[in-house]
Design an enzyme around this catalytic site. Structure first.
Site, PDB file in Angstrom:
ATOM      1  N   GLU A   1       0.835  -1.209   0.000  1.00  0.00           N
ATOM      2  CA  GLU A   1       0.000   0.000   0.000  1.00  0.00           C
ATOM      3  C   GLU A   1       0.867   1.257   0.000  1.00  0.00           C
ATOM      4  O   GLU A   1       1.758   1.400   0.833  1.00  0.00           O
ATOM      5  CB  GLU A   1      -0.898   0.008   1.243  1.00  0.00           C
TER       6      GLU A   1
ATOM      7  N   CYS B   1      -7.074  -2.204   8.616  1.00  0.00           N
ATOM      8  CA  CYS B   1      -5.740  -2.195   8.005  1.00  0.00           C
ATOM      9  C   CYS B   1      -5.261  -0.773   7.740  1.00  0.00           C
ATOM     10  O   CYS B   1      -4.124  -0.416   8.067  1.00  0.00           O
ATOM     11  CB  CYS B   1      -5.733  -3.005   6.700  1.00  0.00           C
TER      12      CYS B   1
ATOM     13  N   HIS C   1      -1.208  -5.762   1.643  1.00  0.00           N
ATOM     14  CA  HIS C   1      -2.435  -6.552   1.573  1.00  0.00           C
ATOM     15  C   HIS C   1      -2.176  -7.809   0.739  1.00  0.00           C
ATOM     16  O   HIS C   1      -1.456  -7.747  -0.264  1.00  0.00           O
ATOM     17  CB  HIS C   1      -3.575  -5.741   0.939  1.00  0.00           C
TER      18      HIS C   1
HETATM   19  N1  PCA Z   1      -7.914  -7.147   6.646  1.00  0.00           N
HETATM   20  C1  PCA Z   1      -8.748  -6.049   7.099  1.00  0.00           C
HETATM   21  C2  PCA Z   1      -8.485  -5.929   8.569  1.00  0.00           C
HETATM   22  C3  PCA Z   1      -7.797  -7.175   8.977  1.00  0.00           C
HETATM   23  C4  PCA Z   1      -7.389  -7.818   7.707  1.00  0.00           C
HETATM   24  O1  PCA Z   1      -6.703  -8.833   7.612  1.00  0.00           O
HETATM   25  C5  PCA Z   1      -8.583  -4.772   6.277  1.00  0.00           C
HETATM   26  O2  PCA Z   1      -8.226  -4.862   5.080  1.00  0.00           O
HETATM   27  O3  PCA Z   1      -8.805  -3.681   6.791  1.00  0.00           O
END
Ligand code: PCA
Length: 194
Positions: free
Chosen positions: A78, A141, A163
């Site tokens: 990200e 996240c 991610h």
């Molecule tokens: N994904 C979520 C929160 C925890 C996770 O593994 C997110 O993308 O915000």
């Protein structure tokens, strides 16, 4: 030795596992000259970032947080965290903020301080699909990414968020083999020169 803290999340949203923690747990304890510390964090607004900061203090050169992004088919470092909390589903303690700032007087957005483009290149070179993402969403996240970037702004501690897709074991599509997720995370860490 350089020190890297890497975190994965507990399951959320009705899932039995979270591939972020499954992958982080299986990483070697040393990569690219970094001593690796692994940490499991809750899917709870505010608390997740607090746990990371409590453990990391100012002892780490790099902090990488990893989370599941259902629906994505590539590993996506990200580029940016935004000062916004907006939940589509309650977090694991039932919080469901709508259009709230993370920090009342915080900047609107903060850029990752680890080299996310280089990370995506290295991950692709390792044979695992990857691309830079320009939105970590507005759920937990993003909350962790923005909070850490704000906390460590101007310090030696560099921060990013990665991610990852669902893993095969979750039985959803699109998904990625856990071994490929692990390979991708190792390649991401290999791209860091601090
Ligand atoms: N994904 C979520 C929160 C925890 C996770 O593994 C997110 O993308 O915000």
């Amino acid at each position: 030795m350089k020190k890297l803290l890497i975190t994965g999340f507990e399951p959320f949203g009705g899932e039995k596992i979270n591939p972020s923690w499954e992958a982080v747990l299986r990483l070697p304890n040393e990569i690219n000259g970094f001593e690796i510390t692994k940490l499991l964090i809750p899917v709870v607004f505010e608390l997740a970032a607090k746990k990371v900061i409590d453990v990391a203090e100012d002892k780490y050169d790099a902090v990488i947080c990893v989370g599941q992004a259902g629906g994505r088919s590539a590993i996506t470092p990200e580029l940016v965290g935004i000062n916004l909390r907006h939940a589509g589903i309650p977090d694991n303690e039932g919080n469901e903020p709508h259009d709230e700032p993370i920090l009342q007087k915080g900047e609107n957005a903060l850029f990752s301080t680890l080299p996310v483009r280089k990370m995506a290149e290295y991950i692709n070179k390792a044979g695992v699909p990857s691309q830079v993402s320009y939105s970590a969403g507005a759920y937990v996240c993003n909350d962790v990414l923005y909070s850490l970037l704000s906390h460590y702004k101007g310090t030696k501690t560099k921060v990013c968020f990665i991610h990852i897709p669902y893993c095969k074991e979750q039985g959803k599509a699109p998904s990625m083999e856990l071994d490929d997720i692990i390979k991708g995370l190792i390649a991401a860490i290999e791209s860091i020169a601090v």
